[in-house]
Enzyme design. Sequence first.
Site, PDB file in Angstrom:
ATOM      1  N   SER A 131       5.621  -8.402  -2.905  1.00  0.00           N
ATOM      2  CA  SER A 131       5.970  -8.363  -1.488  1.00  0.00           C
ATOM      3  C   SER A 131       7.336  -9.016  -1.272  1.00  0.00           C
ATOM      4  CB  SER A 131       4.862  -9.039  -0.666  1.00  0.00           C
ATOM      5  OG  SER A 131       4.990  -8.757   0.703  1.00  0.00           O
ATOM      6  N   ASP A 267      -1.774   0.603   0.875  1.00  0.00           N
ATOM      7  CA  ASP A 267      -0.817  -0.411   1.309  1.00  0.00           C
ATOM      8  C   ASP A 267      -0.041   0.155   2.498  1.00  0.00           C
ATOM      9  OD1 ASP A 267       1.252  -2.223   1.694  1.00  0.00           O
ATOM     10  OD2 ASP A 267       1.584  -2.552  -0.449  1.00  0.00           O
ATOM     11  N   HIS A 296      -2.370  -3.982   0.689  1.00  0.00           N
ATOM     12  CA  HIS A 296      -1.165  -4.691   0.280  1.00  0.00           C
ATOM     13  C   HIS A 296      -1.470  -5.972  -0.497  1.00  0.00           C
ATOM     14  CE1 HIS A 296       2.919  -6.156   0.385  1.00  0.00           C
ATOM     15  NE2 HIS A 296       2.533  -7.259   0.995  1.00  0.00           N
TER      16      HIS A 296
END
Length: 322
Positions: A131, A267, A296
């Site tokens: 991320s 995601d 995610h």
Amino acid sequence: MTNYTVDTLELGSFTTESGEYISNLKLRYEHVGLKGQPLVVVCHALTGNHLTYGTDEQPGWWREIIDGGYMPIHDYQFLTFNVIGSPYGSSSALNDKDFPKSLTLRDIVRAIELGIETLGFERIHILIGGSLGGMQTLEILYNRKFEVDKAVILAATDKTSSYSRAFNEIARQAIQLDYNEGMSIARQLGFLTYRSSKSYDKRFSPDQVVAYQKHQGNKFMKYFDASCYLTLLDVLDSHDIDRGRDDVDDVFKSLDTKVMTLGFTDDLLYPDDLVRAVGRRFKYHKHFFVPDNVGHDGFLLNFNDWAPNLYHFLKVYKTKRK
């Protein structure tokens, strides 16, 4: 535990992209493992911290990856910095009343690079992040301050999407309306984007999910500083590897770094096809799709579903794009 260090570097004056100053840049970091072993630099996510490994009493957020044998503690040394702007010890609005009003991803990456250099490292054997951590990984690769053997980018794309920025703006407005309750709402909103609808249906009844959301929001409101969260939302929104640059593809294609990308099913923020597209910009690339139903947050959970791919990637010496 052998050679475990948590400390703070003080690096002097630092100028941000916006021209603002940090009079004495502070970087909190964790280092674990034997010096001389291959260096792994781990970049943490939005509300994460530098405690990748942690202690037996308080295990770090990727302790299972290391102790699970996917990246054995005896094979590597691990270094993680708390990003500036975060409330966990590095320079931020929480400990510096004159902290910059505007901060970008490139600012936090440049600070991390200063930290790596200050600790005396010139080569990174493995650079890894998920991320926001994956976004940092991309910027470090572009900057080419260090030779990087292998890089792993999990659930991250080459820019923050309009869809993601829309959620960030709702969170920002909630906090600005009410710092306390707004933080709870922002976190609840965030959780909806971090997990898939399938995972919610599997785990909660309609009544249970309301209590769960409120629990997560109230917990976050108590331990995470609102001003720091607003700073990091701005950092996230600033991510665009191509911003002001026309040579990114040329730079990435020139690197001998072996790159692995991982995308996770469902995601919402960083879909698998866009994660894969990031990897295609490099000369050497391998992509894995993780077909779990968490969404995610898959890179922080269900390690057995994806970490074997990481293990094999690290053990293979030749990686070429198919």
